[in-house]
Structure formats: C-alpha cells, structure tokens
Design a protein around this motif. Sequence first.
Motif, PDB file in Angstrom:
ATOM      1  N   PHE A   1      -6.842  -5.076   5.157  1.00 24.53           N
ATOM      2  CA  PHE A   1      -8.123  -5.573   4.669  1.00 24.53           C
ATOM      3  C   PHE A   1      -7.888  -6.834   3.863  1.00 24.53           C
ATOM      4  CE2 PHE A   1      -8.515  -0.975   5.108  1.00 24.53           C
ATOM      5  CZ  PHE A   1      -9.598  -0.906   5.962  1.00 24.53           C
ATOM      6  N   LYS A   2      -8.896  -7.659   3.776  1.00 29.26           N
ATOM      7  CA  LYS A   2      -8.782  -8.912   3.021  1.00 29.26           C
ATOM      8  C   LYS A   2      -8.459  -8.583   1.574  1.00 29.26           C
ATOM      9  CE  LYS A   2     -11.021 -13.280   2.331  1.00 29.26           C
ATOM     10  NZ  LYS A   2     -12.104 -14.161   2.729  1.00 29.26           N
ATOM     11  N   GLY A   3      -7.459  -9.274   1.036  1.00 28.38           N
ATOM     12  CA  GLY A   3      -7.071  -9.034  -0.353  1.00 28.38           C
ATOM     13  C   GLY A   3      -5.898  -8.080  -0.505  1.00 28.38           C
ATOM     14  N   ASP A   4      -5.463  -7.455   0.607  1.00 24.73           N
ATOM     15  CA  ASP A   4      -4.344  -6.511   0.532  1.00 24.73           C
ATOM     16  C   ASP A   4      -3.036  -7.173   0.118  1.00 24.73           C
ATOM     17  OD1 ASP A   4      -5.473  -4.109   1.021  1.00 24.73           O
ATOM     18  OD2 ASP A   4      -5.004  -4.048   3.150  1.00 24.73           O
ATOM     19  N   THR A   5      -2.898  -8.458   0.382  1.00 27.00           N
ATOM     20  CA  THR A   5      -1.608  -9.111   0.164  1.00 27.00           C
ATOM     21  C   THR A   5      -1.314  -9.367  -1.300  1.00 27.00           C
ATOM     22  OG1 THR A   5      -2.663 -11.252   0.473  1.00 27.00           O
ATOM     23  CG2 THR A   5      -1.633 -10.239   2.401  1.00 27.00           C
ATOM     24  N   VAL A   6      -2.266  -9.144  -2.184  1.00 29.98           N
ATOM     25  CA  VAL A   6      -2.067  -9.406  -3.609  1.00 29.98           C
ATOM     26  C   VAL A   6      -0.966  -8.529  -4.181  1.00 29.98           C
ATOM     27  CG1 VAL A   6      -3.161  -9.337  -5.864  1.00 29.98           C
ATOM     28  CG2 VAL A   6      -4.429 -10.172  -3.893  1.00 29.98           C
ATOM     29  N   ALA A   7      -0.921  -7.270  -3.766  1.00 29.01           N
ATOM     30  CA  ALA A   7       0.070  -6.329  -4.315  1.00 29.01           C
ATOM     31  C   ALA A   7       1.487  -6.719  -3.902  1.00 29.01           C
ATOM     32  CB  ALA A   7      -0.241  -4.909  -3.874  1.00 29.01           C
ATOM     33  N   GLY A   8       1.645  -7.359  -2.746  1.00 29.34           N
ATOM     34  CA  GLY A   8       2.962  -7.798  -2.301  1.00 29.34           C
ATOM     35  C   GLY A   8       3.810  -6.692  -1.721  1.00 29.34           C
ATOM     36  N   GLY A   9       3.291  -5.488  -1.610  1.00 28.00           N
ATOM     37  CA  GLY A   9       4.060  -4.369  -1.077  1.00 28.00           C
ATOM     38  C   GLY A   9       4.044  -4.344   0.433  1.00 28.00           C
ATOM     39  N   GLY A  10       3.768  -3.201   0.966  1.00 33.07           N
ATOM     40  CA  GLY A  10       3.712  -3.061   2.403  1.00 33.07           C
ATOM     41  C   GLY A  10       2.984  -1.798   2.776  1.00 33.07           C
ATOM     42  N   LYS A  11       2.950  -1.539   4.071  1.00 27.00           N
ATOM     43  CA  LYS A  11       2.301  -0.335   4.579  1.00 27.00           C
ATOM     44  C   LYS A  11       3.215   0.318   5.597  1.00 27.00           C
ATOM     45  CE  LYS A  11      -0.217  -2.998   8.043  1.00 27.00           C
ATOM     46  NZ  LYS A  11      -1.521  -3.341   8.595  1.00 27.00           N
ATOM     47  N   PRO A  12       3.098   1.627   5.793  1.00 27.77           N
ATOM     48  CA  PRO A  12       3.961   2.299   6.771  1.00 27.77           C
ATOM     49  C   PRO A  12       3.555   1.940   8.200  1.00 27.77           C
ATOM     50  CG  PRO A  12       2.405   3.850   5.814  1.00 27.77           C
ATOM     51  CD  PRO A  12       2.220   2.552   5.092  1.00 27.77           C
ATOM     52  N   ALA A  13       4.558   1.913   9.078  1.00 24.11           N
ATOM     53  CA  ALA A  13       4.306   1.640  10.492  1.00 24.11           C
ATOM     54  C   ALA A  13       5.259   2.479  11.330  1.00 24.11           C
ATOM     55  CB  ALA A  13       4.515   0.160  10.795  1.00 24.11           C
ATOM     56  N   VAL A  14       4.795   2.862  12.514  1.00 23.48           N
ATOM     57  CA  VAL A  14       5.629   3.582  13.477  1.00 23.48           C
ATOM     58  C   VAL A  14       5.892   2.620  14.629  1.00 23.48           C
ATOM     59  CG1 VAL A  14       5.802   5.572  15.011  1.00 23.48           C
ATOM     60  CG2 VAL A  14       4.593   5.782  12.835  1.00 23.48           C
ATOM     61  N   LEU A  15       7.172   2.489  15.005  1.00 28.96           N
ATOM     62  CA  LEU A  15       7.550   1.576  16.076  1.00 28.96           C
ATOM     63  C   LEU A  15       7.688   2.330  17.386  1.00 28.96           C
ATOM     64  CD1 LEU A  15      10.136  -0.545  14.080  1.00 28.96           C
ATOM     65  CD2 LEU A  15       7.676  -0.844  14.282  1.00 28.96           C
ATOM     66  N   GLU A  16       7.855   1.588  18.490  1.00 26.61           N
ATOM     67  CA  GLU A  16       7.877   2.180  19.829  1.00 26.61           C
ATOM     68  C   GLU A  16       8.969   3.228  20.031  1.00 26.61           C
ATOM     69  OE1 GLU A  16       9.241  -0.626  23.008  1.00 26.61           O
ATOM     70  OE2 GLU A  16       9.405  -2.002  21.318  1.00 26.61           O
ATOM     71  N   THR A  17      10.027   3.178  19.244  1.00 27.34           N
ATOM     72  CA  THR A  17      11.121   4.142  19.389  1.00 27.34           C
ATOM     73  C   THR A  17      10.928   5.369  18.498  1.00 27.34           C
ATOM     74  OG1 THR A  17      12.384   3.020  17.661  1.00 27.34           O
ATOM     75  CG2 THR A  17      12.787   2.339  19.948  1.00 27.34           C
ATOM     76  N   GLY A  18       9.873   5.366  17.675  1.00 29.76           N
ATOM     77  CA  GLY A  18       9.629   6.469  16.765  1.00 29.76           C
ATOM     78  C   GLY A  18      10.104   6.178  15.351  1.00 29.76           C
ATOM     79  N   LEU A  19      10.763   5.049  15.147  1.00 26.23           N
ATOM     80  CA  LEU A  19      11.258   4.658  13.828  1.00 26.23           C
ATOM     81  C   LEU A  19      10.081   4.372  12.905  1.00 26.23           C
ATOM     82  CD1 LEU A  19      13.700   3.832  12.029  1.00 26.23           C
ATOM     83  CD2 LEU A  19      13.393   1.517  12.910  1.00 26.23           C
ATOM     84  N   ARG A  20      10.162   4.882  11.669  1.00 23.14           N
ATOM     85  CA  ARG A  20       9.135   4.631  10.656  1.00 23.14           C
ATOM     86  C   ARG A  20       9.715   3.686   9.615  1.00 23.14           C
ATOM     87  NH1 ARG A  20       4.996   8.329  10.886  1.00 23.14           N
ATOM     88  NH2 ARG A  20       5.339  10.051  12.309  1.00 23.14           N
TER      89      ARG A  20
END
Length: 185
Positions: free
Chosen positions: A140-159
């Motif tokens: 969402f707009k404004g999310d980049t202020v914290a500078g952290g990140g978000k979880p993601a799942v990749l095609e191989t199952g890696l989180r």
Amino acid sequence: MIEVSDLRKGMVIMYEGEPYRVIDVNKHHMAMGRGLVRTKLKNVKTGLVRDVTFSSGDRVAEAELSFRKAQYLYNDGDHYHFMCLDDYEQLTFSEEEIGDAKWYLTENLEVDILMLEESPIGIQLPNVVVLRVVETEPSFKGDTVAGGGKPAVLETGLRITVPFFVEKDELIKVDTRTGEYVERA
C-alpha cells in the motif's frame, strides 16, 4: 591446511583421515584463554554426524575436491536429477544429500557437482539465483516508510522477506549463501 576459525557451513574437510562436510560452526571466546570452535561434522561416505570441538588456532586439511558442470533436470519426490554438461551423464542425489540447496533449484539451473575421488558428494550453487515470487501481500502507498519488508513465498517453496515494492509474479535475485533478497531481476 586451513584454520578452524575459517571453517564455514558446507565446506568439506579431512578429519581423522575421512572426508567430513561441515554442517554447523559455532565460535566461543573465553576470557583469559583460547577460544573454542564447536562444529557438527557429517561423514561424506557413511553419513555419521558427530560433534567436534577444536581449539582456536588448530588447523585441518581441506578435502581436495574437483568440480563438474551440471544442469538440474527435475526431482521425483525423494531424488534430485542432474545432467553433466561434458558427457551428458545423469547423476542422482537424495534430498538429504542436497540439503538446503533444494530451495534454490529451478529447471535448467547450472550448478557444480562436487567430486571427491571421482565420486559425486554434493552440489555447489551459484551465489545468486533468480526466482519468481508466487505469494506475497499487496503493498500500500506509504508502506516504504518503515523500511522493513514483508514475507514472500517463492516458486521453490522458500520463504523470505522482501521489500514492500515487490509484487506477486515478479522475478527477484536471491543470495544462496544467506537466503536473502538481493534485487529485482
């Protein structure tokens, strides 16, 4: 000979005349004394896992390995299949032999097969691989202020954790040594 303080996870060393893969390394420093390097070693030939403690300053011999270029083909559940690029020979490794490398394997990825005395003992991945994001939260707009990140799942199952601007179906580069996001591909 290398110092035990330089040991890293995944290295293959000779210990008591046998080849061992370093599974884990912990360094402990004591006040008024020499430090200790506690390792978990797995025998490449027998699969025996043992805990070994070295004093800092001790030296061990690094195993003399050779490499063969290979291409990852597929996995059939329990086994991972590779084809050597020089003679098209197919090699198979169990999931236990591959270890955490399974999270970075995509079809046609070129790897190095580690050879000890003409027998394959494992694989070495490239430092960076390109993987597709299959699942992540929308940003969402404004999310980049914290500078952290978000979880993601990749095609191989890696989180992994990715920056907020990364969206689903994007290709990203991942460092195979640390498992961290590098950049967009």
